[in-house]
Design a protein around this motif. Structure first.
Motif, PDB file in Angstrom:
ATOM      1  N   MET A 293      28.937  49.790  49.962  1.00 34.48           N
ATOM      2  CA  MET A 293      27.583  49.280  49.787  1.00 34.48           C
ATOM      3  C   MET A 293      27.387  48.062  50.682  1.00 34.48           C
ATOM      4  N   GLU A 295      25.717  45.162  50.261  1.00 33.15           N
ATOM      5  CA  GLU A 295      25.877  43.795  49.774  1.00 33.15           C
ATOM      6  C   GLU A 295      27.167  43.639  48.972  1.00 33.15           C
ATOM      7  N   ASN A 760      34.023  46.680  43.143  1.00 31.45           N
ATOM      8  CA  ASN A 760      32.888  47.242  42.418  1.00 31.45           C
ATOM      9  C   ASN A 760      32.247  46.169  41.554  1.00 31.45           C
ATOM     10  N   MET A 761      31.232  46.601  40.829  1.00 29.81           N
ATOM     11  CA  MET A 761      30.493  45.656  39.993  1.00 29.81           C
ATOM     12  C   MET A 761      31.436  44.934  39.044  1.00 29.81           C
ATOM     13  N   ALA A 762      31.226  43.676  38.879  1.00 31.80           N
ATOM     14  CA  ALA A 762      31.944  42.835  37.911  1.00 31.80           C
ATOM     15  C   ALA A 762      33.405  42.614  38.283  1.00 31.80           C
ATOM     16  N   GLN A 764      34.458  41.098  40.848  1.00 30.00           N
ATOM     17  CA  GLN A 764      34.670  39.812  41.509  1.00 30.00           C
ATOM     18  C   GLN A 764      34.766  38.688  40.491  1.00 30.00           C
ATOM     19  N   ASN A 765      34.480  39.030  39.237  1.00 33.47           N
ATOM     20  CA  ASN A 765      34.562  38.007  38.193  1.00 33.47           C
ATOM     21  C   ASN A 765      35.988  37.836  37.717  1.00 33.47           C
ATOM     22  N   ILE A 833      38.919  40.623  36.981  1.00 31.97           N
ATOM     23  CA  ILE A 833      38.590  41.747  36.102  1.00 31.97           C
ATOM     24  C   ILE A 833      38.792  43.041  36.885  1.00 31.97           C
ATOM     25  N   PRO A 835      39.259  47.456  36.355  1.00 32.70           N
ATOM     26  CA  PRO A 835      39.061  48.529  35.382  1.00 32.70           C
ATOM     27  C   PRO A 835      40.344  48.901  34.647  1.00 32.70           C
TER      28      PRO A 835
END
Lengths: 1129, 382
Positions: A293, A295, A760-762, A764-765, A833, A835
Motif C-alpha cells: 500500500m 501509505e 499491516n494495520m496496527a 507499527q504500534n 504488536i 498477529p
C-alpha cells in the motif's frame, strides 16, 4: 433430367466383412489389452468379495486422501511474478561466491567480476532469479531466511555440518520454511573412495532428519580452474528453474522488498555543512508477497520503522521477455541487473543514468593522463548527483508572476501540452464548460486525469507514441462531456424549482458519473504533491466584467467545510429533515418500481416464461408451431410471429442481455451430459468413491477468488490501479525515505541484505505481547526473567526484557524466575504488536565474537509463537505476609507486624489468614493503637508463639523496554558486533562486582538448650479414681527434681539427753492416755446416740400408727355417709 | 475534509463525523486529534452524547487514552485494544441507541471476547437508525462476512421513545480472526414485506391505523405483506409515549431494505396522524427499493468497512447511490487504512429509452476493493 439423375446414382460403399482388409481393420479397432489396467481386463477378479474388507479398504483410502487435503488457499501470485530469491548460505570458505558466479555464468553466459548484494537475472521465459549471498552473521541469516524463496545450503563435505547450518535451519523453521536444497562442496578433498561414499551417506541422512526425508542434496565434486564442473552446475540450475513454491503465511499477508539499489538524494550542500545530518535515501527493489500500500509504514531490518514518503514504480530494469512464440530465450533477453555488484550496461532511471565501465578498462596501466581522466570522471560521477539534485530543486518562471515550473514538470512534455490545451479550453468556452473541465472525472476520462497527476507514468519514453493518441482521446472525451453537461445544465435549471433535498439527490445523480472523483477528490493520486495541484486550481481565479470576482473553488470549499464542520452525524440517506418523497402509488411511478418486485416483469434471462420458450426452441427442430416445409406440396410455412420476434431480437440484440443462442444451449447440454457421464458411468473404474464435494467447492471458491483478484483491475489504468490495489508484487518500485540516519548511508555495506517489510494495520504500534516459548534444547543455559533477550519476530529484530510465566489451573499467570527445561512456558514482553501465531526466535547475543560463540555453541536460545496482544499484563507472583499475635482472647486475636498502616489493613479486610499450625482465620478490622495491627478471628484459640500468614498475589509489571537491533548503522567492520543492553551477570563479571553475602543464609554452629518441662501434676480428685499402679507413688514432685529421701540426707541427726528422753516419754504416755480416753468417750457417745435414735424412731412409729387409725375411722365414716346419700339420689 | 497528519496523528477539525473517526481510530489503532469542536457555538465542546460514546468505547477497550483540551474544544484520542465481553451501558437520551449500536456492530467481530452488550436508552430516534432497522437490515450484512452465525443476536427487551427513553436491548456478537471477502453483485427482487408497528403508552388503535395505511400502499406492489403490532405495556413501554413503524422488504437474494417512520415527540407541538406515518414509511420503503443495491442505504458504510477490513482479496458489491455519509466514510477509510475503492456507476440498459421521463432509474454503484488484510489482533490463541 430426373431420369438422368436416377441412372447416375452411384453404388453405395460396402464395408468388407471378411478377408485381409477386414482383419486389419478389426485389429486396428480392437481394444489394446496391454494398455488396460488389470481391473479393466478382468473386472470379475476385482468384484467385492467381502463387504467388511471393502469397507475397510474404502475407509483407508479416504483417510489417505483426507490427510493430503489442505485448506485451499487463494493463490496470490500475480501474472508477472517478482524474481525468485535464491539465497546461498553456508559457513565461510565453503564456496558460496564461486557457486553464484558459476550459476550466473550457466544462466546468462557472462562472467561477473564481483558479486555483492542481490543479483537479478532472467533465466527463462517466465522466470527470473535474484541471487544473494548470505554472509556469516546471524543478523543476515535471519533477514535472509525471512525473504528467501529458495535456499542453497552449502556445506564443506570434508568438514561436515557446522553449527551455522543448524542455526540457519532453525531460523527458517521459525519464520516459515522456504525450499531448501543442500549442496556439498569440497568433495575432492576426500581422497579415499570409500570414506567419500560413507561421508555422503551420513551427511545426506543428517540433512534429511533436519529438513525432510528425501530432501534434495547436491554434490559438487570438485573445482577445475576455480570453477565447479559444468554439468553439475547445469544440473543444479535446471533444478532451480523448475522449482515450485508453497505460499508461506507471513509472506502471504505482508508485502516486502529486498532492496537492490540505494541512492542518497540529500542535497550535497546540506551534507557538506553537517555530515551527520539525516539523509533522504531512495531504495529500489521488486515488491514481493502481497501488494504494497502506498501509505504503508515499513520496517527496514537493522534500521527501524520508517514511513515511505514517496512511492512510485519504475519500468522493470530486468524485464521478462516479451511474448514471442519462441521456446528459448534470445541472447539479448538474458539480462542481468545488479547495481551493487557493478554489472550490466547503461541503466536509465528517474533521476540518474549509470554507465558501467567494463572490467577490462580498469586493468589498464595507469599513467598520468589516465589518472587525470579518471579524476575528471570521478569528479563528474561524484557531482552528478548534486547537479541532478540542484536541477530538481531549482525551478524557473516563464512569466513574472507565473507559476514556478519544476524540472519534474518539464520532463513529461505531455503534461505541459495538456496544460496548455486545458487552458485554451477554459478560455474559449463559457461557464458551463469551465465547470465541466474542473469536473473531469477519473472514471470517464481517467486518462486525462492521470496525465495531470502521474508524470512518472509517462517517464519511460516508450509510451511517447501512445501519448499523442491519448491526447486525441482526451479531446474526444472532452467534447462528449461538453454535450453531456449541456443537458445537465438544462435539467439543473428545472431543478431549481424543487426542494433542497431532491436537488441534492439529483446533483448526486449527475455527479455520480465521476463518482470516484466525487469521493476521492481531496486526495492525491499518483506522485504529485498537493501544493502543485492547488497551484493549478489557483489559476482559475478570474474576474467577471472586471468588477465581480468569481468565487474560487477553494473558497467555496472552505465555506462548505465550515458549514459542515459541526453537523450532527446521521447515517440515513436523507440526512436531515423530511425528504420530499415521490408518490410511488402514482401509476407511472409505480410501473417504474414494479420491476424490483417478484410480481413485476423480469429481465429476459431471468423470466421463466421466456426461458421456457427458449428451451422449447432448442429442444429440437420438430417444433409444433415452428416453421416447417410441407414435403408434399413443397410449401414453406413460416411462423410469422416467431420470425418477427427474431428480427426484433436481432435489432435489440445489444440491449437484451445475454440471450443464449441455440449453439450455446447445445454446448451447455453437452457439458451437462459429460458431467453426468463422468459421475455415473465410469467404465474403467468401478470403485466406490467418497464424497469430496465440500472440499471441491472450497477449492473452487479459492480458485474463483484468485481469478477475480487477477482479473478485476486488469483494465484499469496503471496509476489508478496502483492506488486501488496497491503496488502489486512484481513491480519494480522506488521508495524515498526521509530522515534516515546518516550512518545508514556512510556505513553502507552491500553484503548485508536490506530487507524492507511492510507493516499491516496496527503493527507499527507497541504493546504487551504474550507468547508461548520453549528454550531450545541445544542451548546450554536456562533463561532468566528480566534478562535482556534479542527477539526476531515478524520483520523485526529487537531487544527486550521478557518475563516468563506459567498458566495455573485457575488461568492465573504465575511468574517464573527461570524458564523450565523441556516444556513450554509463557513469555511476556513489551514489543511491537504482531498477529497471533507468528513464530519468533530468541537470542541472547548477536555478537559474532568467536570466543562467545565457542562458549555458547548454539546461539538460538528459544523459539515460540505469539499468543495474545494486550495493552496491560496480568502476571502475579506469590507473596506471604507474616504477623505475630499481640493479644489472644478465646478465638479472637490481635495481630501485629503484618501491615504498617490502617489503610493497608482496610484493603485486606476479610482476607483469609492461617497460622503455622494450620488454624484458619479471617482478618476483621484494623486496631487504632499500634498502627497496622488488626483483629482477626480464628477457628480455634491460637498461641502466642504462633506465626500468622496471609497468602496473597503480587502483580509483576513488565518492563517497558524495546530496542531495535540497528546493526546496519554500525561501522563497516563491526556490523556483526551489535551490543545491546547487558545482563546483570555480564556487568558484574565485567566490573568484578560481587554480591554481599546474606548473613541469614550463612552457616553458624547452633547451640541448643535442653528443654525443661513442667512437672506432671495430677489433681487429687483424679488421683483418687486412678488404679494403684497409676497413682504417683512418691512425692518426688519437687521443682528441683530431688527425691524425698534425699531431702533429709544432708540434715544433722538430733540426739536427745536422758532428761529430755524422760520428758518425751512422759509426754508420749500422757498423749496415749489422753487418746485412749477420748476414744472411749467417742464410743460411748456413739452408743448413746444410737439408743436415742431408736427411741425417737419408736415414738415416731407410734405417732404414725395413731394417725393412720384416725384416718381410717374418718374414711369409714365418710364412706358411710356417702352411701346413705346415694339411694336418695 | 482531509486530515492533516502530524507525526502519525490524524488531526481533524470540527465535531462532524465524530463517531466515524473514533470508530476507525479504534479499528486502525491510530491516534486522532480533533480540534475546533463547536468552537463558534454558544456551548462549545463535546456534547453529552459524544462523551457518552467515548465512555462506551472505553468500556470495550483496554488502554484507551483520551485527553481533552483546556477549553474542551479539542480532544486527543489514543485507542487501545478491543476487549469486548460483558458491557452494560446506559446511552445518552439525546441520541438513539442506534448511534451506539452501530459502533458496537462495526467493531464487534474484532474483539478479544465475544461482545455481550446491554444498552439502555432511546430505541427509536429521528436522527439514528432504530434498533429494529439494525436487527432487520444490518445483521444479515454482517452474517455475509462471518458466514456462520454463532451467537449473533440483537434482542429488543424494552422499547423507549424520546425524550426519556427507557428502552433496553441486548446485543451479542461473535468474534472472528478475519472476515471473508465478499462478492455481492446481485440483490434480486423483493419477494416479501414484513413490518412491525409499536405503540408505547398510546391507544392501541393507533397501531392498527398505521398498519392499515402502510399495508394499503405496499399491497399495490406485492400481496405478501404482513405487519405485526407490538403493543407494549407497563415497564416495557419505556418512559415516554410514542409510536412508529418499521417495514422491511426481503429479496430472493437475502437483501433486506428497511424503512421506518415514527410519530413526533410529544412536546414538539406537531401532531402526527397514524395514517400519515404508515404511508410515509411505506413510501420510504418504496424509495429504498427503488434505490436498490445489495444493502440498505443506511448501512452502505458498514458494508464498505467490512469489505475494506477483509483479507487481501478482492471484494465487490453493488449498492444503490452512495449517501453523503458513505462518501465521507470512504474518505475516512482512505485516510485511516489507505484503502481506496474502485467505484463504477452501473447504468441500466433501459436508460436511454426513458430519458424523457422525469423518473430515471437509480444509478447503482459497483464498489470494488482489495481488503487490507486486517486480522483481529486482540483475539487470543491457545
Amino acid at each position: 433430367m430426373a431420369d438422368d439423375a436416377i441412372f447416375d446414382k452411384k453404388k453405395s460403399h460396402h464395408a468388407k466383412r471378411a478377408g485381409r482388409k477386414a482383419d486389419k481393420k478389426k485389429k486396428k479397432t480392437a481394444v489394446d489389452q496391454s494398455n488396460l489396467s488389470a481391473r479393466q481386463r478382468n473386472p470379475k477378479a476385482f468384484a467385492i468379495q467381502s463387504a467388511v474388507r471393502a469397507e475397510r479398504q474404502f475407509r483407508r483410502r479416504e483417510d489417505v486422501i483426507s490427510k493430503k487435503q489442505h485448506i485451499p488457499q487463494v493463490d496470490k501470485t500475480p501474472l508477472e511474478p517478482p524474481p525468485i530469491v535464491v539465497a546461498v548460505v553456508g559457513p565461510p570458505r565453503v564456496g558460496k561466491t564461486t557457486l553464484i558466479n558459476n550459476l550466473i555464468k550457466s544462466f546468462i553466459k557472462t562472467n561477473v567480476t564481483s558479486t555483492n548484494g542481490p543479483i537479478t537475472i532472467v533465466t527463462s521465459k517466465k522466470r527470473r532469479l535474484t541471487l544473494i549471498e548470505c554472509n556469516n552473521d546471524v543478523n543476515s541469516m535471519i533477514d535472509i531466511a525471512k525473504c528467501a524463496d529458495l535456499v542453497l545450503l552449502l556445506c564443506d563435505a570434508s568438514f561436515g555440518f557446522e553449527m551455522e547450518i543448524f542455526e540457519f535451519l532453525n531460523i527458517c523453521q521459525v519464520h516459515g520454511m522456504p525450499k531448501i536444497m543442500g549442496v556439498l562442496t569440497h568433495l575432492d578433498m576426500i581422497k579415499n573412495a570409500k570414506t567419500l561414499k560413507t561421508t555422503k551417506k551420513t551427511l545426506k541422512h543428517r540433512f534429511w532428519t533436519e529438513v525432510y526425508p528425501g530432501a534434495k542434496l547436491f554434490y559438487l565434486s570438485g573445482i577445475v580452474h576455480g570453477e565447479y564442473l559444468r554439468n553439475e552446475i547445469k544440473n543444479l540450475s535446471r533444478f532451480i528453474s523448475v522449482m515450485k513454491f508453497r505460499p508461506l503465511s507471513w509472506r502471504m499477508t505482508h508485502a516486502y522488498i529486498l532492496a537492490d539499489r540505494l541512492e542518497d538524494v540529500t542535497s550535497q550542500e546540506v551534507i557538506r555543512k553537517d555530515s551527520k545530518v539525516n539523509r533522504d535515501v531512495v531504495l529500489y527493489g521488486y515488491v514481493r508477497g502481497v501488494p504494497l500500500m502506498k501509505e504503508a509504514t515499513v520496517h527496514i531490518a537493522g534500521v527501524g520503522d520508517m514511513k515511505i514518503s514517496e512511492l512510485s514504480y519504475l519500468p522493470d530494469p530486468c524485464p521478462l521477455p516479451s511474448r514471442e512464440k519462441k521456446r528459448h530465450l534470445m541472447e539479448r533477453e538474458r539480462q542481468i541487473y545488479a547495481p551493487f555488484s557493478g554489472v550490466g550496461g547503461i541503466v536509465y532511471d528517474k533521476d540518474a543514468v549509470y554507465i558501467e565501465l567494463l572490467g577490462s578498462h580498469s586493468h589498464k596501466q595507469e599513467d598520468e593522463e589516465t589518472n587525470e581522466k579518471k579524476a575528471l570522471i570521478k569528479n563528474v560521477v561524484e557531482t552528478k548527483e548534486t547537479l541532478d539534485e540542484q536541477m530538481q530543486e531549482s525551478g524557473f518562471k516563464l512569466f513574472s508572476g507565473g507559476a514556478v515550473i519544476y524540472p519534474d514538470m518539464v520532463k513529461d512534455d505531455e503534461y505541459l501540452q495538456n496544460d496548455n490545451q486545458e487552458d485554451s479550453d477554459s478560455s474559449g468556452d463559457d461557464d458551463v464548460n469551465d465547470e465541466s473541465d474542473s469536473d473531469s472525472g477519473i472514471d470517464e476520462s481517467g486518462k486525462d486525469g492521470d496525465e495531470n497527476k502521474l508524470p512518472w507514468d509517462n517517464n519511460s519514453g516508450s509510451e511517447a507514441e501512445g501519448a499523442e493518441q491519448e491526447n486525441g482521446d482526451d479531446k474526444k472525451s472532452d467534447q462528449e462531456e461538453n454535450s453531456d453537461d449541456d443537458t445537465d445544465y438544462n435539467t439543473k435549471w428545472k431543478e431549481k424549482l424543487g426542494e433542497k433535498a431532491t436537488m441534492a439527490y439529483f446533483e448526486r445523480q449527475k455527479t455520480s458519473k465521476n463518482i470516484m472523483k466525487l469521493v476521492y477528490r481531496d486526495y492525491e493520486i499518483g506522485n504529485k504533491n498537493k501544493e502543485q495541484k492547488e497551484d493549478g486550481s489557483g489559476s482559475d481565479d478570474e474576474e467577471i466584467g472586471g468588477l465581480f470576482k468569481k468565487v474560487t473553488s477553494t473558497e467555496k470549499k472552505k465555506h462548505k467545510q465550515k458549514e459542515q464542520q459541526d453537523v450532527d452525524e446521521c447515517s440515513y440517506f436523507y440526512s436531515s429533515g423530511k425528504p420530499n418523497l415521490k408518490d410511488w402509488t402514482n401509476e407511472t411511478n409505480k410501473q417504474f418500481l414494479m420491476k424490483n418486485f417478484v410480481t413485476g416483469k423480469r429481465l429476459p434471462d431471468e423470466d421463466a416464461s421466456e426461458l421456457l420458450k427458449l428451451d422449447d426452441a432448442s429442444d429440437g427442430d420438430e417444433e409444433l408451431y415452428g416453421d416447417f416445409e410441407d414435403l408434399e406440396t413443397g410449401e414453406k410455412h413460416i411462423n410469422k410471429d416467431v420470425s418477427n420476434e427474431e428480427t426484433n431480437n436481432e435489432a435489440s440484440g445489444i440491449k437484451r442481455k445475454g440471450e443464449p443462442t441455440k449453439s450455446d444451449i447445445l454446448e451447455k447440454k453437452l457439458k451437462l451430459k459429460a458431467k453426468f457421464d463422468s459421475e455415473y458411468d465410469n467404465p474403467d473404474d468401478h470403485r466406490i468413491k467418497g464424497d469430496h464435494s465440500y472440499y471441491e467447492s472450497l477449492k473452487a471458491e479459492a480458485l474463483k477468488q484468485s481469478e477475480l483478484n487477477k482479473s478485476v483491475f486488469e483494465n484499469l489504468d496503471s496509476g489508478l490501479r496502483v492506488e486501488v490495489e496497491g503496488f502489486r508484487p512484481g513491480l519494480y518500485v522506488r521508495m524515498l525515505f526521509k530522515d534516515m540516519p546518516s550512518e545508514f548511508v556512510t556505513n553502507f555495506d552491500a553484503s548485508y541484505p536490506i530487507l524492507i517489510g511492510a507493516l499491516n494495520m496496527a503493527e507499527q504500534n507497541i504493546g504487551f505481547v504474550s507468547c508461548k516459548v520453549k528454550k531450545h534444547r541445544w542451548y546450554k543455559k536456562i533463561l532468566k526473567t528480566n534478562d535482556p533477550l534479542i527477539i526476531s519476530l515478524g520483520w523485526r529484530r529487537f531487544q527486550t526484557l521478557p518475563i516468563y510465566s506459567k498458566i495455573e489451573d485457575d488461568l492465573k499467570c504465575r511468574y517464573l524466575k527461570y524458564t523450565p527445561e523441556h516444556v513450554t512456558c509463557n513469555m511476556h514482553f513489551y514489543g511491537p504488536i504482531t498477529p497471533q501465531n507468528t513464530g519468533f526466535l530468541a537470542l541472547q547475543t548477536v555478537n559474532n565474537n568467536p570466543n562467545e560463540i565457542k562458549q555458547l555453541g548454539f546461539r538460538i536460545a528459544a523459539t515460540g509463537s505469539v499468543n495474545e496482544i494486550n495493552k496491560s499484563t496480568q502476571i502475579v507472583k506469590k507473596l506471604k505476609l507474616v504477623g505475630t499475635p499481640l493479644k489472644i482472647y478465646k478465638k479472637t486475636a490481635f495481630i501485629k507486624d503484618m501491615f504498617t498502616t490502617t489503610l493497608e489493613v482496610a484493603k485486606f479486610e476479610g482476607a483469609r489468614v492461617k497460622t503455622v499450625s494450620g488454624i484458619r482465620g479471617q482478618i476483621k478490622k484494623a486496631l487504632n493503637k499500634p498502627e497496622g495491627a488488626f483483629r482477626a478471628t480464628f477457628e480455634d484459640k491460637i498461641l502466642m508463639s504462633d506465626i500468622i500468614f496471609c497468602r496473597t498475589w503480587f502483580k509483576v509489571d513488565v518492563t517497558k523496554f524495546y530496542a531495535p537491533v540497528v546493526n546496519l548503522l554500525l561501522p563497516a567492520g563491526s556490523k556483526n558486533a551489535w551490543q545491546g543492553m547487558k545482563t546483570k551477570g555480564q556487568l558484574k563479571r565485567e566490573r568484578n562486582i560481587q554480591n554481599d553475602a546474606n548473613t541469614d543464609s550463612m552457616y553458624t554452629s547452633i547451640k541448643r538448650e535442653p528443654k525443661v518441662f513442667k512437672p506432671l501434676v495430677i489433681p487429687k480428685a483424679l488421683q483418687k479414681g486412678l488404679p494403684y499402679r497409676f497413682k504417683p507413688k512418691e512425692r518426688t514432685t519437687t521443682l528441683s527434681g530431688v527425691k524425698a529421701k534425699d531431702i533429709f540426707k544432708d540434715r544433722i541427726a538430733v540426739i536427745k539427753s536422758p532428761h529430755e528422753q524422760k520428758v518425751s516419754n512422759v509426754m508420749k504416755m500422757l498423749k496415749t492416755n489422753f487418746e485412749q480416753k477420748k476414744e472411749k468417750e467417742k464410743e460411748a457417745t456413739a452408743e448413746r446416740l444410737q439408743k436415742h435414735k431408736k427411741q425417737i424412731e419408736e415414738e415416731e412409729w407410734r405417732k404414725l400408727k395413731r394417725q393412720k387409725e384416725l384416718k381410717k375411722k374418718i374414711c369409714r365414716h365418710l364412706s358411710k355417709m356417702s352411701n346413705k346419700k346415694k339411694p336418695q339420689m | 475534509m482531509p486530515a492533516i497528519i502530524k507525526d502519525d496523528v490524524l488531526v481533524y477539525k470540527g465535531s462532524n463525523l465524530f463517531r466515524q473517526r473514533l470508530l476507525l481510530s479504534v479499528l486502525s489503532g491510530r491516534a486522532i486529534k480533533i480540534e475546533d469542536i463547536r468552537s463558534n457555538h454558544d456551548d462549545p465542546g463535546l456534547r453529552e452524547y459524544e462523551v457518552n460514546l467515548i465512555r462506551l468505547i472505553d468500556k470495550i477497550t483496554n488502554g484507551t487514552r483520551v485527553e481533552l483540551g483546556e477549553t474542551g474544544t479539542s480532544m486527543y484520542f489514543q485507542p487501545g485494544i478491543l476487549v469486548g465481553g460483558q458491557v452494560t451501558h446506559s446511552c445518552c437520551t439525546q441520541r438513539g441507541i442506534g448511534y451506539y449500536l452501530e459502533v458496537l456492530l462495526a467493531v464487534g467481530p474484532f474483539c478479544k471476547e465475544p461482545l455481550n452488550a446491554v444498552l439502555q436508552g432511546v430505541t427509536h430516534h429521528d436522527l439514528d437508525v432504530s434498533v429494529d432497522k439494525v436487527k432487520l437490515a444490518a445483521l444479515p450484512v454482517l452474517l455475509k462476512f462471518i458466514l456462520v452465525d454463532d451467537g449473533l443476536e440483537l434482542k429488543v427487551v424494552r422499547r423507549g421513545a424520546p425524550p426519556l427513553g427507557g428502552g433496553e436491548i441486548v446485543f451479542r456478537c461473535p468474534v472472528r480472526r478475519h472476515l471473508r471477502p465478499l462478492q455481492w453483485t446481485k440483490w434480486g427482487l423483493v419477494k416479501r414485506i414484513r413490518g412491525v408497528v409499536y405503540a408505547l403508552r398510546v391507544s392501541p388503535t393507533f397501531a392498527n391505523r398505521v398498519v392499515e395505511s402502510a399495508k394499503g400502499v405496499m399491497l399495490n406492489f406485492l400481496p405478501d405483506v404482513y405487519i405485526n403490532t407490538d403493543q407494549c405495556r407497563g415497564p416495557n413501554a419505556g418512559k415516554s409515549p410514542g409510536f412508529g413503524v418499521s417495514l422491511v422488504a426481503e429479496t430472493n437474494e437475502k437483501t433486506f431494505y428497511c424503512a421506518e417512520a415514527k410519530a413526533e415527540e410529544v412536546g414538539s407541538g406537531e401532531i402526527s396522524l397514524p395514517e400519515e406515518i404508515g404511508r410515509q414509511c411505506a413510501l420510504k420503503l418504496a424509495d429504498e427499493i427503488y434505490r436498490g443495491g445489495a444493502v440498505d442505504s443506511s448501512f452502505q458504510w458498514l458494508l464498505a468497512l467490512w469489505m475494506a477490513l477483509g483479507q487481501k482479496d478482492v471484494s465487490e458489491c453493488v449498492v444503490g447511490p452512495l449517501s453523503d455519509y458513505t462518501i465521507s466514510f470512504l474518505q475516512h477509510l482512505k485516510e485511516f487504512f489507505g484503502v481506496m475503492f474502485k467505484l463504477e456507476v452501473l447504468r441500466s440498459e433501459l436508460d436511454d429509452s426513458d430519458e424523457e421521463d422525469d423518473v430515471v432509474d437509480a444509478n447503482k454503484v459497483k464498489m470494488t476493493c482489495v481488503g487490507i488484510g486486517y486480522v483481529n489482533i486482540s483475539k487470543r490463541t491457545m
